[in-house]
Design an enzyme around this catalytic site. Structure first.
Site, PDB file in Angstrom:
ATOM      1  N   VAL A  70     -92.382  18.954 -16.360  1.00 49.43           N
ATOM      2  CA  VAL A  70     -92.878  18.090 -15.288  1.00 49.43           C
ATOM      3  C   VAL A  70     -93.444  18.872 -14.113  1.00 49.43           C
ATOM      4  O   VAL A  70     -94.080  18.279 -13.237  1.00 49.43           O
ATOM      5  CB  VAL A  70     -91.790  17.109 -14.796  1.00 49.43           C
ATOM      6  CG1 VAL A  70     -91.318  16.205 -15.926  1.00 49.43           C
ATOM      7  CG2 VAL A  70     -90.627  17.839 -14.148  1.00 49.43           C
ATOM      8  N   ASN A  96     -86.600  10.971 -13.709  1.00 48.92           N
ATOM      9  CA  ASN A  96     -85.225  11.455 -13.718  1.00 48.92           C
ATOM     10  C   ASN A  96     -85.080  12.970 -13.818  1.00 48.92           C
ATOM     11  O   ASN A  96     -84.030  13.508 -13.472  1.00 48.92           O
ATOM     12  CB  ASN A  96     -84.495  10.780 -14.893  1.00 48.92           C
ATOM     13  CG  ASN A  96     -83.157  11.394 -15.199  1.00 48.92           C
ATOM     14  OD1 ASN A  96     -82.190  11.223 -14.462  1.00 48.92           O
ATOM     15  ND2 ASN A  96     -83.080  12.129 -16.312  1.00 48.92           N
ATOM     16  N   TYR A 164     -81.329  21.214  -3.275  1.00 47.33           N
ATOM     17  CA  TYR A 164     -81.081  19.945  -3.952  1.00 47.33           C
ATOM     18  C   TYR A 164     -81.039  18.805  -2.936  1.00 47.33           C
ATOM     19  O   TYR A 164     -81.671  17.762  -3.122  1.00 47.33           O
ATOM     20  CB  TYR A 164     -79.776  20.021  -4.732  1.00 47.33           C
ATOM     21  CG  TYR A 164     -79.547  18.839  -5.644  1.00 47.33           C
ATOM     22  CD1 TYR A 164     -80.156  18.786  -6.890  1.00 47.33           C
ATOM     23  CD2 TYR A 164     -78.727  17.781  -5.264  1.00 47.33           C
ATOM     24  CE1 TYR A 164     -79.959  17.699  -7.737  1.00 47.33           C
ATOM     25  CE2 TYR A 164     -78.521  16.694  -6.100  1.00 47.33           C
ATOM     26  CZ  TYR A 164     -79.138  16.656  -7.341  1.00 47.33           C
ATOM     27  OH  TYR A 164     -78.935  15.571  -8.170  1.00 47.33           O
ATOM     28  N   LYS A 168     -83.758  15.674  -2.799  1.00 46.64           N
ATOM     29  CA  LYS A 168     -83.351  14.290  -3.016  1.00 46.64           C
ATOM     30  C   LYS A 168     -83.592  13.422  -1.784  1.00 46.64           C
ATOM     31  O   LYS A 168     -83.912  12.231  -1.907  1.00 46.64           O
ATOM     32  CB  LYS A 168     -81.894  14.245  -3.457  1.00 46.64           C
ATOM     33  CG  LYS A 168     -81.669  14.840  -4.842  1.00 46.64           C
ATOM     34  CD  LYS A 168     -82.517  14.146  -5.906  1.00 46.64           C
ATOM     35  CE  LYS A 168     -82.237  14.635  -7.312  1.00 46.64           C
ATOM     36  NZ  LYS A 168     -83.034  13.911  -8.328  1.00 46.64           N
TER      37      LYS A 168
END
Length: 259
Positions: A70, A96, A164, A168
């Site tokens: 991706v 995801n 992370y 997010k």
């Protein structure tokens, strides 16, 4: 109440879904749940063998295995081109695919670690959303649904996980932007924030993970099947309705009051 899409209930062709990160964990559980609900599902991920395992019990006509990176625009374009060639459209994208880095304090966090996490979790999500959006905008009938995997780290950070956490939090902005721009084209976008679903990635929580107060403590987990059911519900709504944000957590995990 039946939560499946009206087009499926009335006997129209089964919805077509793309699941990234489908080779393990949440992605695998969601892909199998959608297949069980009657969707045709394209499985995207880096490892062909893992994707093949996910697809093992699915009818061949209902599943498509598409190894994909991706982070690479050409790979993402090839993914959606293959789905369009096979089934003609995309109704749902479960965005995801994601990675993390080893727990590292901010002052020591390496740039290459930062870039790896952001390239996958944010840029990869953008590329997949963009490709799905274009297809949904131009197909007939027009429209579709994008569901982004946010994580509770989109709301409250864990210590020593700056890349992370940042990626997010950024997913929330991505979700809101897609929702806004999608209105004109019948494209809905929502986000699911997941806390401590039991997968291979959360095994370490049984032994104890770093808490905001500096202590180490084990954390409870929940069956990943509950997450898959939640995504299936989101995916099955008619396009006139949308779950904008959903948080699904292990009931006693230390989220409320974290920090």
């Amino acid at each position: 109440m039946d939560s499946r899409d009206d087009r499926y209930i009335t006997g129209a062709p089964a919805p077509i879904s793309v699941v990234t990160g489908a080779g393990s964990g949440v992605g695998r559980a969601v892909a199998r749940e959608l297949l069980a609900a009657g969707h045709r599902v394209a499985l995207a991920g880096r490892r062909a063998d893992a994707l093949t395992d996910t697809a093992a019990d699915a009818p061949p006509e209902s599943v498509l295995v598409l190894p994909t990176d991706v982070t690479l625009p050409d790979s993402v374009d090839a993914l959606f081109a293959a789905v369009r060639e096979r089934w003609g459209r995309v109704d749902v994208l479960f965005n995801n695919a994601g990675v993390n880095a080893p727990a590292t304090p901010l002052a020591e966090f390496a740039l290459d670690q930062w870039q790896r996490v952001l390239d996958t979790n944010l840029t990869g999500a953008f590329l997949c959303a963009q490709a799905a959006f274009r297809l949904m905008r131009d197909q007939d009938p027009r429209g579709g649904r994008i569901i982004n995997n946010g994580s509770i780290s989109a709301q409250v950070p864990r210590p020593n996980a700056i890349a992370y956490n940042a990626s997010k939090h950024a997913i929330t902005g991505l979700t809101k932007s897609i929702s806004l721009e999608g209105r004109a084209f019948g494209i809905a976008c929502g986000q699911i924030d997941i806390g401590n679903a039991a997968t291979e990635l959360t095994e370490r929580m049984k032994a104890g993970v770093l808490q905001a107060d500096g202590s180490m403590a084990p954390e409870p987990t929940m069956d990943v099947a509950h997450v898959a059911e939640a995504v299936r519900y989101m995916a099955g709504l008619p396009l006139a309705a949308n779950v904008q944000f959903m948080t699904v957590v292990a009931t006693t995990m230390p989220l409320i009051g974290r920090g």
